[in-house]
Design an enzyme around this catalytic site. Structure first.
Site, PDB file in Angstrom:
ATOM      1  N   ARG A 140       0.836  -1.195   0.000  1.00  0.00           N
ATOM      2  CA  ARG A 140       0.000   0.000   0.000  1.00  0.00           C
ATOM      3  C   ARG A 140       0.874   1.248   0.000  1.00  0.00           C
ATOM      4  NH1 ARG A 140      -4.215  -1.527   4.845  1.00  0.00           N
ATOM      5  NH2 ARG A 140      -4.779  -3.613   4.115  1.00  0.00           N
ATOM      6  N   ASP A 157       1.723   5.046   0.059  1.00  0.00           N
ATOM      7  CA  ASP A 157       1.009   6.138   0.728  1.00  0.00           C
ATOM      8  C   ASP A 157       0.686   7.267  -0.235  1.00  0.00           C
ATOM      9  OD1 ASP A 157       1.021   4.979   3.266  1.00  0.00           O
ATOM     10  OD2 ASP A 157       3.012   5.755   3.710  1.00  0.00           O
ATOM     11  N   ARG A 164      10.655   5.773   4.434  1.00  0.00           N
ATOM     12  CA  ARG A 164      10.729   7.216   4.660  1.00  0.00           C
ATOM     13  C   ARG A 164      11.317   7.540   6.027  1.00  0.00           C
ATOM     14  NH1 ARG A 164       4.781   8.953   3.600  1.00  0.00           N
ATOM     15  NH2 ARG A 164       5.593  10.984   4.245  1.00  0.00           N
TER      16      ARG A 164
END
Length: 258
Positions: A54, A56, A211
């Site tokens: 998934r 973002d 990240r």
């Protein structure tokens, strides 16, 4: 063919800037939602394609993989062509192929590779600004390289995961007890022209993990954190021990292996 139809493997590239991530959400544009709607317009079947992960809001993909079952008999080339005519220009289907019935885009994946791109010159072109984090502060690339190497291997990445354990478990371990353990095969920094690129390949990734790794390595590059501190951050197993979350626009899913 299964009694429910063919199992399809779709490989997609997309600019994630204008989407609220992969997963379908009410009243929000998403990659999964756009793909589901396009399939419905073409074959009249309402399916929810499952992605390899998934991504973002604002995250891009060069080779995201999705899978779904379709009852309609349609040649792969025709489905690819029809999807690209129906989807917005920011989403392209690179390949459409029939897969074995047991194939699942997420559960069957053995590794994924992400890149994070940082623009290092003074002036970032508006045509690149959506696809890189413009950061011209002085950075110690040697220290960042040493820091990146410390996450290679099997570790508990709790310190680099977003504070949403349910999301992390569902994404990578849908049938198991909560686990933040992942195996990283490669973790490195390279300069390519005016881009500083972080590449990481692993068995799987937690929510915001890449990240958060990048944000922490940037702290090392600025001299705010020693490269050797990465081991201590991993051992702490708490999000507060690591650095900030790097902006989504620099992140790309570049490869999924099966």
């Amino acid at each position: 063919m299964d009694e429910k139809g063919e199992n399809w493997k779709l490989t997609l590239a997309y600019d994630g800037t204008d989407f609220h991530g992969w997963q379908v959400q009410p009243n929000q544009p998403t990659i999964q939602g756009e793909l589901s709607d396009a399939i419905y317009r073409i074959v009249g079947e309402r399916v929810l394609p499952q992605g390899s992960g998934r991504t973002d809001a604002g995250v891009h993909a060069l080779a995201q993989v999705a899978s779904c079952l379709l009852a309609a008999p349609i040649p792969p080339a025709n489905l690819q062509r029809a999807l690209n005519r129906s989807l917005p220009a920011s989403i392209r289907v690179l390949a459409a192929e029939i897969a074995p019935i047991g194939f699942h885009a997420r559960h069957s994946a053995t590794s994924k590779t992400y890149e994070y791109r940082i623009f290092r010159d003074d002036l970032c072109s508006p045509f690149l600004a959506r696809y890189a984090y413009a950061l011209n502060w002085p950075l110690d690339l040697e220290a960042m390289t040493l820091a990146a190497a410390q996450v290679i291997g099997e570790h508990d990445f709790s310190s680099f995961a977003a504070n949403d354990p349910d999301r992390n478990v569902r994404d990578e371990n849908p049938n198991s007890q909560p686990s933040f353990v992942r195996t990283i095969h490669n973790s490195s920094w390279d300069m390519e022209g005016n881009l500083l690129i972080y590449r990481v390949t692993g068995s799987g990734f937690l929510h915001h993990m890449v990240r958060n790794l990048v944000g922490t390595f940037l702290d090392v590059g600025r001299g705010n954190l020693a490269a050797a501190a990465i081991a201590e951050i991993l051992a702490a197993k708490t999000r507060s021990a690591a650095g900030s979350t790097a902006p989504a626009r620099g992140l790309f899913l570049v490869d999924v292996r099966y």
